[in-house]
Design a protein around this motif. Structure first.
Motif, PDB file in Angstrom:
ATOM      1  N   THR A 141       8.359 -80.122  54.099  1.00 46.86           N
ATOM      2  CA  THR A 141       8.993 -80.178  52.786  1.00 46.86           C
ATOM      3  C   THR A 141      10.505 -80.056  52.897  1.00 46.86           C
ATOM      4  O   THR A 141      11.198 -80.065  51.913  1.00 46.86           O
ATOM      5  CB  THR A 141       8.487 -79.040  51.887  1.00 46.86           C
ATOM      6  OG1 THR A 141       8.703 -77.820  52.580  1.00 46.86           O
ATOM      7  CG2 THR A 141       7.027 -79.209  51.561  1.00 46.86           C
ATOM      8  N   ARG A 156      -2.415 -87.115  44.858  1.00 44.68           N
ATOM      9  CA  ARG A 156      -2.750 -85.678  44.857  1.00 44.68           C
ATOM     10  C   ARG A 156      -2.527 -85.060  46.234  1.00 44.68           C
ATOM     11  O   ARG A 156      -2.031 -83.937  46.355  1.00 44.68           O
ATOM     12  CB  ARG A 156      -4.201 -85.482  44.427  1.00 44.68           C
ATOM     13  CG  ARG A 156      -4.383 -85.701  42.943  1.00 44.68           C
ATOM     14  CD  ARG A 156      -5.833 -85.627  42.545  1.00 44.68           C
ATOM     15  NE  ARG A 156      -5.961 -85.584  41.097  1.00 44.68           N
ATOM     16  CZ  ARG A 156      -7.039 -85.962  40.440  1.00 44.68           C
ATOM     17  NH1 ARG A 156      -8.104 -86.409  41.099  1.00 44.68           N
ATOM     18  NH2 ARG A 156      -7.071 -85.883  39.122  1.00 44.68           N
ATOM     19  N   ARG A 177       1.135 -84.652  46.839  1.00 47.03           N
ATOM     20  CA  ARG A 177       1.667 -83.546  46.022  1.00 47.03           C
ATOM     21  C   ARG A 177       1.523 -82.211  46.755  1.00 47.03           C
ATOM     22  O   ARG A 177       2.367 -81.334  46.663  1.00 47.03           O
ATOM     23  CB  ARG A 177       0.893 -83.496  44.711  1.00 47.03           C
ATOM     24  CG  ARG A 177       1.639 -82.842  43.569  1.00 47.03           C
ATOM     25  CD  ARG A 177       0.843 -83.001  42.296  1.00 47.03           C
ATOM     26  NE  ARG A 177       0.710 -84.387  41.888  1.00 47.03           N
ATOM     27  CZ  ARG A 177      -0.353 -84.879  41.236  1.00 47.03           C
ATOM     28  NH1 ARG A 177      -1.397 -84.103  40.947  1.00 47.03           N
ATOM     29  NH2 ARG A 177      -0.395 -86.132  40.881  1.00 47.03           N
ATOM     30  N   ARG A 178       0.420 -82.088  47.505  1.00 46.57           N
ATOM     31  CA  ARG A 178       0.224 -80.845  48.257  1.00 46.57           C
ATOM     32  C   ARG A 178       1.146 -80.774  49.466  1.00 46.57           C
ATOM     33  O   ARG A 178       1.685 -79.717  49.776  1.00 46.57           O
ATOM     34  CB  ARG A 178      -1.241 -80.726  48.711  1.00 46.57           C
ATOM     35  CG  ARG A 178      -2.172 -80.391  47.560  1.00 46.57           C
ATOM     36  CD  ARG A 178      -3.531 -79.933  48.066  1.00 46.57           C
ATOM     37  NE  ARG A 178      -4.300 -81.018  48.673  1.00 46.57           N
ATOM     38  CZ  ARG A 178      -5.094 -81.833  47.990  1.00 46.57           C
ATOM     39  NH1 ARG A 178      -5.243 -81.674  46.692  1.00 46.57           N
ATOM     40  NH2 ARG A 178      -5.757 -82.781  48.594  1.00 46.57           N
ATOM     41  N   SER A 179       1.326 -81.906  50.165  1.00 46.95           N
ATOM     42  CA  SER A 179       2.139 -81.851  51.393  1.00 46.95           C
ATOM     43  C   SER A 179       3.629 -81.980  51.109  1.00 46.95           C
ATOM     44  O   SER A 179       4.452 -81.529  51.899  1.00 46.95           O
ATOM     45  CB  SER A 179       1.677 -82.908  52.400  1.00 46.95           C
ATOM     46  OG  SER A 179       1.544 -84.158  51.810  1.00 46.95           O
ATOM     47  N   PRO A 187       5.523 -80.966  47.944  1.00 45.51           N
ATOM     48  CA  PRO A 187       5.622 -80.486  46.560  1.00 45.51           C
ATOM     49  C   PRO A 187       6.967 -80.803  45.910  1.00 45.51           C
ATOM     50  O   PRO A 187       7.073 -80.816  44.686  1.00 45.51           O
ATOM     51  CB  PRO A 187       5.397 -78.973  46.677  1.00 45.51           C
ATOM     52  CG  PRO A 187       5.469 -78.648  48.122  1.00 45.51           C
ATOM     53  CD  PRO A 187       5.247 -79.885  48.907  1.00 45.51           C
ATOM     54  N   ASP A 188       7.986 -81.080  46.724  1.00 40.23           N
ATOM     55  CA  ASP A 188       9.298 -81.425  46.155  1.00 40.23           C
ATOM     56  C   ASP A 188       9.444 -82.909  45.861  1.00 40.23           C
ATOM     57  O   ASP A 188      10.474 -83.338  45.342  1.00 40.23           O
ATOM     58  CB  ASP A 188      10.431 -81.006  47.106  1.00 40.23           C
ATOM     59  CG  ASP A 188      10.478 -79.506  47.279  1.00 40.23           C
ATOM     60  OD1 ASP A 188       9.985 -78.803  46.371  1.00 40.23           O
ATOM     61  OD2 ASP A 188      10.987 -79.044  48.308  1.00 40.23           O
ATOM     62  N   ASP A 207       5.030 -85.968  37.294  1.00 36.52           N
ATOM     63  CA  ASP A 207       6.348 -85.496  36.856  1.00 36.52           C
ATOM     64  C   ASP A 207       6.869 -86.345  35.709  1.00 36.52           C
ATOM     65  O   ASP A 207       7.658 -85.876  34.893  1.00 36.52           O
ATOM     66  CB  ASP A 207       7.344 -85.566  38.026  1.00 36.52           C
ATOM     67  CG  ASP A 207       6.919 -84.659  39.166  1.00 36.52           C
ATOM     68  OD1 ASP A 207       6.633 -83.475  38.892  1.00 36.52           O
ATOM     69  OD2 ASP A 207       6.852 -85.132  40.323  1.00 36.52           O
TER      70      ASP A 207
END
Ligand code: 5GP
Length: 188
Positions: free
Chosen positions: A4, A111, A114-116, A118-119, A166
Motif C-alpha cells: 500500500t 473487492r 480493495r483489500r490489497s 485500500p488507498d 468511492d
C-alpha cells in the motif's frame, strides 16, 4: 498481495459488462498518455478486434491456473464461465515508477483489490437503466444468447454493489461521462 506504500496511484474502473467501461477507458488513455492500463489475462476466446497481448493475454485454463498457483495475479475472478486476472508484476512495476495505473475489472476483482490496495480509488460505472444495459450488450452482437443471459444475471448482482465504491458514474452520454471521470480522477 500488493503493497500500500507505492508512490503511483491505482484506480479501479468497475461496473457491469456492457456498460461501456472499455470505451471510457480507451478515451481516457488517448487523452492522458501518462495513464497506464493493465492488460488482463483471460481464458475466454478472443472476439473480433481482440489482439493477444494488447486487449488481453489469452491463456488456456491450465496456464491460467498455474499462474494463480504461482501468485502471479494481483486479483482474479470467474466471470460468465471464464477466468480473468490482473498480472501482478507489471502493475507493481508501474506503481513503483510512480505511474498512474488503471484496472478495468469486474466486481469480485475490485473487492480483492480493495483489500490489497485500500488507498486505491474505485469508480463504479452504471448504465442509465437496466433496459439500456441489455440493449448495449445485445447491440454488441458478440455473444450468444446463453452468454448474454449469464452477463445480464451477473449485471443484476453487480448493480447492487455500487455503494461499495468511492464514486459512481452514470454512463449515459459518453462525452459527459468522460469529463465526469476526468474530474473524479483529477485529470483536469
Ligand atoms: P469481457 O469478456 O467482456 O472482455 O469481460 C468480462 C468482464 O470481465 C468485464 O466486466 C471486465 O471488466 C472483466 N475483466 C476484464 N479483465 C479482468 C481482470 O483482469 N480481472 C477481473 N476480475 N475482471 C476482469
Amino acid at each position: 498481495m500488493g503493497s500500500t506504500s507505492t508512490p503511483g496511484r491505482l484506480t479501479v474502473i468497475s461496473g457491469p459488462s456492457g456498460v461501456g467501461k472499455g470505451t471510457l477507458v480507451a478515451s481516457l488513455l488517448q487523452r492522458h498518455p501518462g495513464l497506464w492500463l493493465s492488460v488482463s489475462a483471460t481464458t475466454r476466446a478472443p472476439r473480433p478486434g481482440d489482439i493477444d497481448g494488447v486487449t488481453y493475454r489469452f491463456l488456456d485454463r491450465e496456464r491460467f491456473e498455474a499462474q494463480v498457483q504461482a501468485g502471479g495475479f494481483l486479483e482474479w475472478a470467474e466471470f460468465a464461465g471464464y477466468l480473468y486476472g490482473t498480472p501482478r508484476g507489471p502493475v507493481e512495476d508501474h506503481l513503483a515508477q510512480g505511474r498512474s495505473v488503471l484496472l478495468e475489472i469486474e466486481l469480485e476483482g475490485a473487492r480483492q483489490v480493495r483489500r490489497s490496495f485500500p488507498d486505491g480509488f474505485q469508480v463504479f460505472i452504471k448504465p442509465p437503466s437496466f433496459e439500456e444495459l441489455e440493449r448495449r450488450i445485445r447491440g454488441r452482437g458478440t455473444e450468444r444468447e446463453e452468454a448474454i443471459q449469464r452477463r445480464l444475471g451477473r449485471a443484476h448482482q453487480e448493480l447492487e454493489a455500487e455503494a461499495e465504491f468511492d464514486a459512481v458514474l452514470v454512463n449515459g452520454d459518453l462525452d459527459q461521462a468522460i469529463s465526469n471521470l476526468e474530474e473524479l480522477l483529477n485529470l483536469g
